[in-house]
Design an enzyme around this catalytic site. Sequence first.
Site, mmCIF file in Angstrom:
data_model
loop_
_atom_site.group_PDB
_atom_site.id
_atom_site.type_symbol
_atom_site.label_atom_id
_atom_site.label_comp_id
_atom_site.label_asym_id
_atom_site.label_seq_id
_atom_site.Cartn_x
_atom_site.Cartn_y
_atom_site.Cartn_z
ATOM 1 N N CYS A 71 -24.193 10.134 6.941
ATOM 2 C CA CYS A 71 -24.922 9.614 5.794
ATOM 3 C C CYS A 71 -26.175 10.464 5.602
ATOM 4 O O CYS A 71 -26.735 10.978 6.563
ATOM 5 C CB CYS A 71 -25.370 8.175 5.931
ATOM 6 N N ARG A 100 -23.208 15.451 4.680
ATOM 7 C CA ARG A 100 -23.328 14.409 5.699
ATOM 8 C C ARG A 100 -22.435 13.204 5.414
ATOM 9 O O ARG A 100 -22.352 12.270 6.216
ATOM 10 C CB ARG A 100 -24.781 13.936 5.788
ATOM 11 N N TRP A 113 -21.241 7.970 4.591
ATOM 12 C CA TRP A 113 -19.985 8.193 5.313
ATOM 13 C C TRP A 113 -19.713 6.869 6.005
ATOM 14 O O TRP A 113 -20.423 6.474 6.921
ATOM 15 C CB TRP A 113 -20.153 9.316 6.334
ATOM 16 N N ASN A 157 -29.115 5.301 7.895
ATOM 17 C CA ASN A 157 -28.132 6.191 8.500
ATOM 18 C C ASN A 157 -28.104 5.850 9.986
ATOM 19 O O ASN A 157 -29.134 5.872 10.643
ATOM 20 C CB ASN A 157 -28.588 7.652 8.278
ATOM 21 N N GLY A 158 -26.917 5.492 10.484
ATOM 22 C CA GLY A 158 -26.818 5.117 11.892
ATOM 23 C C GLY A 158 -25.927 3.902 12.034
ATOM 24 O O GLY A 158 -25.178 3.564 11.112
ATOM 25 N N GLU A 205 -9.405 26.864 17.461
ATOM 26 C CA GLU A 205 -10.355 26.820 16.350
ATOM 27 C C GLU A 205 -9.632 27.096 15.025
ATOM 28 O O GLU A 205 -9.880 26.433 14.015
ATOM 29 C CB GLU A 205 -11.489 27.824 16.603
ATOM 30 N N LYS A 256 -9.403 24.447 11.846
ATOM 31 C CA LYS A 256 -9.858 24.790 10.489
ATOM 32 C C LYS A 256 -8.792 24.435 9.464
ATOM 33 O O LYS A 256 -9.077 23.901 8.397
ATOM 34 C CB LYS A 256 -10.165 26.294 10.466
ATOM 35 N N GLU A 268 -8.674 20.689 9.025
ATOM 36 C CA GLU A 268 -9.859 20.149 8.355
ATOM 37 C C GLU A 268 -9.832 20.345 6.850
ATOM 38 O O GLU A 268 -10.171 19.430 6.103
ATOM 39 C CB GLU A 268 -11.131 20.842 8.892
ATOM 40 N N HIS A 294 7.859 24.229 27.482
ATOM 41 C CA HIS A 294 7.847 22.936 28.173
ATOM 42 C C HIS A 294 7.810 21.762 27.202
ATOM 43 O O HIS A 294 7.408 20.667 27.565
ATOM 44 C CB HIS A 294 6.660 22.876 29.144
ATOM 45 N N LYS A 348 -20.296 16.601 8.169
ATOM 46 C CA LYS A 348 -20.739 17.725 8.984
ATOM 47 C C LYS A 348 -21.512 17.290 10.212
ATOM 48 O O LYS A 348 -21.390 17.866 11.275
ATOM 49 C CB LYS A 348 -21.595 18.657 8.132
HETATM 50 C C1 G6P Z 1 -18.254 17.563 12.981
HETATM 51 C C2 G6P Z 1 -18.189 18.763 12.073
HETATM 52 C C3 G6P Z 1 -17.676 19.962 12.857
HETATM 53 C C4 G6P Z 1 -18.553 20.212 14.073
HETATM 54 C C5 G6P Z 1 -18.674 18.962 14.947
HETATM 55 C C6 G6P Z 1 -19.758 19.127 15.983
HETATM 56 O O1 G6P Z 1 -16.986 17.170 13.348
HETATM 57 O O2 G6P Z 1 -17.344 18.492 10.975
HETATM 58 O O3 G6P Z 1 -17.698 21.101 12.019
HETATM 59 O O4 G6P Z 1 -18.024 21.247 14.817
HETATM 60 O O5 G6P Z 1 -19.046 17.843 14.142
HETATM 61 O O6 G6P Z 1 -20.987 19.263 15.325
HETATM 62 P P1 G6P Z 1 -22.261 19.939 15.926
HETATM 63 O O7 G6P Z 1 -23.296 19.805 14.857
HETATM 64 O O8 G6P Z 1 -22.619 19.160 17.156
HETATM 65 O O9 G6P Z 1 -21.930 21.341 16.229
#
Ligand code: G6P
Length: 612
Positions: free
Chosen positions: A2, A27, A74, A100-101, A485, A489, A492, A508, A607
């Site tokens: 948020c 956010r 969010w 937010n929280g 990674e 991606k 996501e 396996h 994010k």
């Molecule tokens: C969320 C974001 C990711 C990020 C992760 C950790 O899931 O969408 O892109 O890698 O949080 O975030 P940080 O800010 O701790 O790297």
Amino acid sequence: MCGIVGYVGKQNAVPVLISGLQSLEYRGYDSAGVAVLEENSIGIRKTKGKVDNLRNLLLNEPVSGNIGIGHTRWATHGAPSDMNAHPHFSNDDSIAVVHNGIIENYQELKDELEKKGYEFYSETDTETVAHLIHYFYKQGNDLLEAVRKTLERIEGSYALGVLCTDYPDQLIAARKESPLIVGLGKGENFIASDIPAILNYTKDAYILGDKELAVIKSDDVKLYDIKGNEIEREVYTYKWDVEAAQKNGYEHFMLKEIYEQPKVVKDNLSKRFSEDGKSIELDGIKLGKKELENINQIYIVACGTAYYAGLIGKYLLERIVRIPVNADVASEFRYKDPLIDEKTLVMVISQSGETADTHSALKLAKSKGARVLGVVNAVGSSIARDADDVLYTLAGFEIAVASTKAFSAQVVAMYLITLHIAQELGKIDEKEFAEIKKAMDNLPSQINDILNKAVLKIRGFVDKYIESKNVFYIGRGLDYVVGMEGSLKLKEIAYLHSEPYAAGELKHGPIALIEEATLVVGVVTQEALFDKTKSNIKEVKARGAKVLAIAMEGNSSIEDVADDVIYIPRTHWMLTSLLANIPQQLFAYYMALGLGEDIDKPRNLAKSVTVE
Ligand code: G6P
């Protein structure tokens, strides 16, 4: 998650709030709202959906005033809906709150307040805060005191903005474990979850600490601790500029951030070697021979993309330094009673520096006596403040939810930390160090090279793979990790089911999933493992898979088994992950683009994950 923004000044608050919320959409973006102090009442407009929906609502039903708070959500408690959108308000509409929280004891508070006659209209935990402030306010007629007493009652995390009709010249802010800054302008002041929201107006801010409150007027800001004592704080001046938070002609922030990587890598390298290039300087972090000899294991903890950067660190540290390295996602680490003590170096990695699980992991590690090194992008964030030492990743703002340049910066940090520790402990000689340094110096131009060449190739063959429903990333060693990674991606932003596997593990189980035209991305940049992975690629090919390979120049025999190959320039084995990931980013981006997805704001994600 948020995003919160607030304004007190002489302008109409609404445009300031809307532009602020738009910069905070990374956010969360499932609903948005504003509350503005009008003559003698609070005008609240809120709606499900992105900030654009709110903007449209405000065009039809305008509000105006010089003080206001805004929120982009969010969802945690209660589905995304108009009613659950913030701000929330007291039953008499005199107090409005954005939050937010998570209020962990909200049910208990709600029961209590209902018994006192308060009515609840939303499913959120936040509504309890509005009613509780109202309750305490009615007892003592002092808003700051009412907010303070409320904070004493609530458990959990919060960044709050509070408006009250009886205080037409101020807003109150408070925070615990969720980020909040107080932006300082001339004749106007702000609150925001993050600096991009107010960068058009100011770069100066107070960074609020845990359990601190602020009373914000247009010409005055006062800070208090939870007991109500006034406190002093130094003004922090952010170095980022407005352009950093804009797309600058790119269609998406993600693409812009992908293209910023040569510069980000260069910035990280140019500041971290001594003048003669023979040693590494980690921002004055005291991790010298003496400290390192006292350490018998390293634990790396992070979430999401940052965790994968950490895994690269684990592979490198173990192989080069020969020290045991554990790596865990923070949400597991924090509840597993990890085996750490004062002889453990815990490395927490976080772009935002605010991820709730990572922050809690840090606190747990410290409570067990471990030394905590934070590898953080956001200056002044909670993790940066609470770690014993911080290495900043110098990636600048990262706005797209899917992390790209911040990951590259974290990977470079892993390279630097590994080399530094290896050197201090005598695990690398001058010649090898010089060789790796030389290879590292080439990385920025090599990334540029990949960006120039691979982009055309990837755009050319994306159509061929766009129908894929299941994708597998396979590799060995560092290639396996970087595939994790790449796979994340694709999940996501393209919403494709995709799984990373250690290439040798396929037989396996996972190979049973390979059928005609299943897409397999084979990462084969580790030359020592090239033949092994190539054999695994042959195995999936034999079962009908289409294969897209990422290999190092010079290994063209991969073309015998792959349908398409993207080559990365030749580099030292320890550095291939950084380069191999660039085509993976572009592939995910162009697949998502082809599928018409919302690349910068993928569904259900945010994010900065400041809740558990
Ligand atoms: C969320 C974001 C990711 C990020 C992760 C950790 O899931 O969408 O892109 O890698 O949080 O975030 P940080 O800010 O701790 O790297």
